[in-house]
Motif scaffolding. Structure first.
Motif, PDB file in Angstrom:
ATOM      1  N   LEU A  35       0.868  -1.337   0.049  1.00  0.00           N
ATOM      2  CA  LEU A  35      -0.188   0.009   0.094  1.00  0.00           C
ATOM      3  C   LEU A  35       0.979   1.239  -0.113  1.00  0.00           C
ATOM      4  O   LEU A  35       0.586   2.240  -0.936  1.00  0.00           O
ATOM      5  N   LYS A  78      -9.841  -2.028  -1.786  1.00  0.00           N
ATOM      6  CA  LYS A  78     -10.660  -1.144  -1.072  1.00  0.00           C
ATOM      7  C   LYS A  78      -9.923  -0.055  -0.332  1.00  0.00           C
ATOM      8  O   LYS A  78     -10.622   1.158  -0.421  1.00  0.00           O
ATOM      9  N   ASP A  79      -8.912  -0.466   0.176  1.00  0.00           N
ATOM     10  CA  ASP A  79      -8.387   0.840   0.865  1.00  0.00           C
ATOM     11  C   ASP A  79      -8.040   1.993   0.018  1.00  0.00           C
ATOM     12  O   ASP A  79      -7.883   3.034   0.400  1.00  0.00           O
ATOM     13  N   ASP A  82     -11.082   3.839  -1.051  1.00  0.00           N
ATOM     14  CA  ASP A  82     -11.516   4.782   0.086  1.00  0.00           C
ATOM     15  C   ASP A  82     -10.643   5.676   0.088  1.00  0.00           C
ATOM     16  O   ASP A  82     -11.233   7.031   0.353  1.00  0.00           O
ATOM     17  N   LYS A  83      -9.542   5.756   0.191  1.00  0.00           N
ATOM     18  CA  LYS A  83      -8.583   6.981   0.131  1.00  0.00           C
ATOM     19  C   LYS A  83      -8.823   7.895  -1.390  1.00  0.00           C
ATOM     20  O   LYS A  83      -8.684   9.137  -0.751  1.00  0.00           O
TER      21      LYS A  83
END
Length: 156
Positions: A35, A78-79, A82-83
């Motif tokens: 990430l 997903k992360d 969302d960011k």
């Protein structure tokens, strides 16, 4: 009936193994590392979509299984989504599109190996004719570049 249950058992085992691998990646910091390195270069919504496409494509190339690559990339995507405010429907579409496209371009993927075995030819000789997979990548890139389709909030 027995054959269908056997296939479901295979998928259940794959899901459990993939879940375990993802949990190990998370525990040892692999997910955070991915990430950080992936999102460090992302500055926009289109960049986030490109990052998600690259992530699932690389995982598909590594695992030779689009289901496994989608399950593995899902939490990361997903992360990222969302960011950067990427609609979840687009994320699902990008995960599916790019994992499936690269699946059809790998000479070591199951369906290419099976087709080559049935035709008694080299798996690599099939890849240049995998137009559908190539067009999927082109259309996916165009979708990211143009932002189409633009999903409207279903609650509005």
């Amino acid at each position: 009936l027995q054959r269908g249950l056997g296939w479901m058992e295979d998928m259940s085992i794959i899901a459990i193994v993939v879940g375990g691998v993802v949990a190990l990646m998370d525990h040892f910091g692999g997910i955070s590392y991915l990430l950080e390195n992936l999102t460090a270069r992302i500055k926009s919504k289109k960049g986030a979509e490109t990052g998600i496409a690259v992530l699932v494509s690389l995982l598909d190339l590594a695992t030779t299984n689009n289901t496994v690559s989608i399950i593995t990339a899902g939490p990361l995507a997903k992360d990222i989504a969302d960011k950067f405010g990427v609609d979840r429907k687009r994320v699902a579409g990008l995960l599916d599109l790019f994992s499936s496209a690269f699946q059809g371009l790998m000479p070591y993927a199951g369906q290419i190996l099976m087709a080559a075995g049935m035709a008694q030819i080299s798996p690599a000789s099939i890849v240049p004719y995998s137009w559908y997979s190539m067009l999927m990548i082109v259309m996916g890139a165009l979708s990211i570049a143009t932002g189409l389709p633009n999903f409207k909030d279903s609650k509005a």
